[in-house]
Design an enzyme around this catalytic site. Structure first.
Site, PDB file in Angstrom:
ATOM      1  N   LYS A  54       0.827  -1.218   0.028  1.00  0.00           N
ATOM      2  CA  LYS A  54      -0.025  -0.176  -0.015  1.00  0.00           C
ATOM      3  C   LYS A  54       0.931   1.271   0.026  1.00  0.00           C
ATOM      4  O   LYS A  54       0.531   2.238  -0.402  1.00  0.00           O
ATOM      5  CB  LYS A  54      -0.973   0.055   1.126  1.00  0.00           C
ATOM      6  N   GLU A  64      -2.965   6.676   8.264  1.00  0.00           N
ATOM      7  CA  GLU A  64      -3.439   7.447   7.345  1.00  0.00           C
ATOM      8  C   GLU A  64      -4.852   8.358   7.674  1.00  0.00           C
ATOM      9  O   GLU A  64      -5.445   7.879   8.767  1.00  0.00           O
ATOM     10  CB  GLU A  64      -4.222   6.417   6.424  1.00  0.00           C
ATOM     11  N   ARG A 118      -6.808  -7.677  -9.266  1.00  0.00           N
ATOM     12  CA  ARG A 118      -7.905  -9.050  -9.724  1.00  0.00           C
ATOM     13  C   ARG A 118      -9.226  -8.486  -9.944  1.00  0.00           C
ATOM     14  O   ARG A 118      -9.790  -7.473 -10.112  1.00  0.00           O
ATOM     15  CB  ARG A 118      -8.047  -9.615  -8.200  1.00  0.00           C
TER      16      ARG A 118
END
Lengths: 495, 172
Positions: A116, A201, A293
């Site tokens: 990430k 975050e 995906r």
């Protein structure tokens, strides 16, 4: 084109992928664990190979066994579905080393987006808006973490660098909870992903989860197939998804779509991917992550764009051009997906296990059910408790909600408890109907999860069942041949 | 035939009887629920499914019987009925275990960490066990101030739902 493709997955996604492969004239190789020997994904395949063991780690996560089976069976390619090995770069690379095509993005892109922190840096460089935060440092003392947290401001999130699906994620409301949450996130990340790195975050209040489907090919084309709104989540797991998002106007949709394509181009993205954004109430949007995906919720995109995303995945993986250009793609109508889980909403959503005795998905125009189970299937503790995805399409959102309500009311599952009544209550909540969704919807609005008291007709049905089962008599003995169904008396015995 | 049924949502047993008052008309049916008679129509649509018409309201049902449990799907809702044994109830035995002195696994999963030992004094809400189920962590805490009587699991162990993990003696 491929002659034979191995599907390294189970459940509804393995069935759904197999359907498209068979349509394309490609032979399907299934793999299955011991508890899945009689599963629908085995029944639909052209050949099926056992994976010894029961747990995911022993079976569907065994890259070595799966590649061995692909080689033995002569499969040209492997479709990983979602979950399991789908975002495992080492598995994608191992396929390549064995001259098997991995139907998905390149191992390099999976690696870059699986981390990430790297993903966020890449997006910053591509001018895709990202959430303010701190990239973390596994060796940092807690006072360093504390200082970075103070700089970002509370509330904030501790998130696993290798994470996804809410695992290894903790919300921190104030400074005194930081240390415990930071450590819990690292522990959970370590056990779930084998990588304990965590970052911080800024936490956006009342955000919507809006993601864009992107698709790239090896000829440099990257397009988006519009958005999916997945704000209805419980403990970070999506349960209802829809498209279009009630929050996007044409201008915002275009800008977010352009950002999603910019993200894909910056990565040299090939095959199907999803760029996830969080959308703040003020219309600002921020990059969240790229899922490398096919998504669980991809069918809502299929229903509104009239494209088969698995077919496009196969074509692109075989080196062909994308079967659609950006100008070909149009959104029509509205599609909703409900994830049907074997779980008990009245009992803290405890997963429900056991045999499914009756399984009758609803029928009707523009109703689609992607099922991973059938009557007789056993729901075990080994895998995700999602049994099916129920989808409804209609020209407008209001009609799509009505059609989905009808579909939920006509979905017969007897055996493990399911979340069907709970989904129905969410769908008909006034704030959902008004389109006022955000990721804390289920926490903010108390949705009644209590089971309803049975009405008199349910008691009658139970009494009929008991008298029928205990005294099997010939149905014919009570049948009167008239046109009315009410005169077709069943085999129950009274008195 | 009289059937006595109970459900989790409505635990008081309810007696249901299906009657055919007119032997010459097999379609004339009466259901007596808790002593109240309802004229009904029934239509079979399959061996275990059909339609019930009660006060002009039509319901679709599907049923499945498993021993003393009858599963009923009716108009979008599922119900589990227990066929109540009309024999006299056993006394006493069922009450044990409900005293809150057991910490049971709320769902099947793996024990990650055991944070206490037998003999430890613990306070209300103090974490005792961290377990993982469906890849989510869950902390099981003391319901009240207590002394740990015994630990019935080990770290790394796979446990079933409702398995007893810790027994404790309340001190408050």
């Amino acid at each position: 084109m491929f002659k034979k493709v191995l599907i390294a997955n189970r459940g509804e996604i393995a069935v759904r992928v197999a359907q498209t492969l068979r349509e394309m004239g490609i032979a399907v190789v299934a793999v299955y664990s011991a508890p899945d020997a009689a599963a629908p994904h085995v029944a639909i395949a052209d050949e099926a190979h056992p994976l010894p063991g029961e747990t995911a780690a022993e079976t569907y996560l065994r890259a070595d066994h799966i590649i061995e089976i692909a080689k033995e069976s002569g499969a040209d390619a492997i479709h990983p579905g979602y979950g399991f090995l789908s975002e495992n770069a080492e598995f994608a690379a191992a396929c390549g080393r064995n001259n098997i095509t991995f139907i998905g993005p390149t191992p390099e892109v999976i690696t870059a987006m699986g981390d990430k922190i790297t993903a966020k840096k890449t997006m910053d460089d591509a001018n895709v808006p990202t959430v303010p935060g701190w990239s973390g440092d596994p060796n940092a003392k807690i006072d360093v973490v504390q200082a970075e947290a103070d700089r970002i401001g509370y509330p904030l999130l501790c998130k696993a660098a290798a994470g996804g699906g809410g695992k290894g994620m903790r919300l921190v409301e104030n400074a005194k909870d930081l240390e415990a949450s930071w450590e819990a996130a690292a522990r959970e990340a370590g056990s779930a992903f084998g990588d304990a790195r965590v970052f911080l975050e800024k936490y956006i209040e009342k955000p919507r989860h809006v993601e864009f489907q992107i698709f790239g090919d090896s000829h440099g084309n990257v397009v988006h197939l519009f958005e999916r709104e997945c704000s209805i989540q419980r403990r970070y797991q999506k349960i209802i998804e829809e498209t279009p998002s009630p929050a996007l106007d044409e201008d915002l949709r275009n800008r977010m779509g352009e950002s999603a394509v910019a993200a894909g181009k910056a990565l040299g993205y090939t095959n199907a991917g999803t760029v996830e954004f969080i959308l703040a109430p003020d219309g600002q949007y921020y990059f969240l992550e790229v899922n490398t995906r096919l998504q669980v919720e991809h069918p809502v995109t299929e229903m509104t764009t009239h494209q088969d995303l698995v077919r496009a995945q196969v074509l692109v993986a075989a080196g062909e051009q994308l079967p659609f250009s950006q100008d070909d793609l149009k959104q029509t109508g509205h599609a909703i997906e409900c994830r049907i889980y074997a779980e008990d909403p009245a009992n803290n959503f405890v997963p429900a296990t056991g045999r499914i005795h009756m399984y009758q998905p609803p029928q009707g125009t523009n109703i689609r059910t992607d099922s991973g189970v059938a009557a007789g299937s056993e729901i075990t503790v080994y895998y995700d408790p999602m049994v099916a995805k129920l989808l409804a399409w209609a020209p407008t959102r209001e009609q799509a909600i009505a059609r989905m309500t009808y579909a939920l009311d006509n979905f017969v599952i007897l055996g493990p408890t399911t979340n069907i009544p709970y989904l129905r209550r969410i769908l008909n909540h006034p704030e959902f109907v008004a389109g006022n969704t955000h990721t804390h919807f289920l926490a903010d609005h108390a949705i009644d999860a209590a089971p309803t008291s049975p009405p008199p007709a349910a008691y009658i049905a139970a009494a009929v069942c008991k008298s029928t089962a205990s005294t099997p008599t010939s149905a014919a003995s009570h049948t009167i041949n008239t046109e009315s169904p009410w005169h077709t008396v069943g085999p129950w015995r009274v008195a | 035939m009289k059937t006595t049924l109970s459900t989790a949502a409505h635990p008081d047993p309810v007696a249901v009887e299906l009657q055919r008052p007119d032997p010459d008309d097999p379609t004339n049916l009466v259901a007596v629920i808790d002593g109240e008679a309802h004229e009904i129509d029934l239509a079979a649509t399959g061996p275990t499914s059909g339609l019930i018409r009660l006060n002009n309201r039509i319901s679709r049902y599907v049923t499945h019987r498993e021993g003393d449990r009858i599963l009923v799907w009716l108009d979008g809702q599922s119900y589990t009925f227990n066929v109540v044994d009309t024999a006299p109830k056993r006394s006493g035995a069922a009450a044990a275990g409900a005293s809150g002195n057991l910490i049971n696994a709320p769902m099947p999963g793996t024990i990650l960490k055991i944070l206490v030992d037998a003999g430890d004094s613990v306070q209300a809400h103090q974490p005792l066990i961290i377990m993982e189920s469906m890849k989510m962590e869950m902390t099981l805490s003391a319901p009240a101030d207590a002394v740990i009587n015994d630990i019935h699991c080990t770290e790394g162990q796979l446990v079933e739902r409702d398995a007893t993990l810790v027994t404790l003696d309340r001190t408050e």
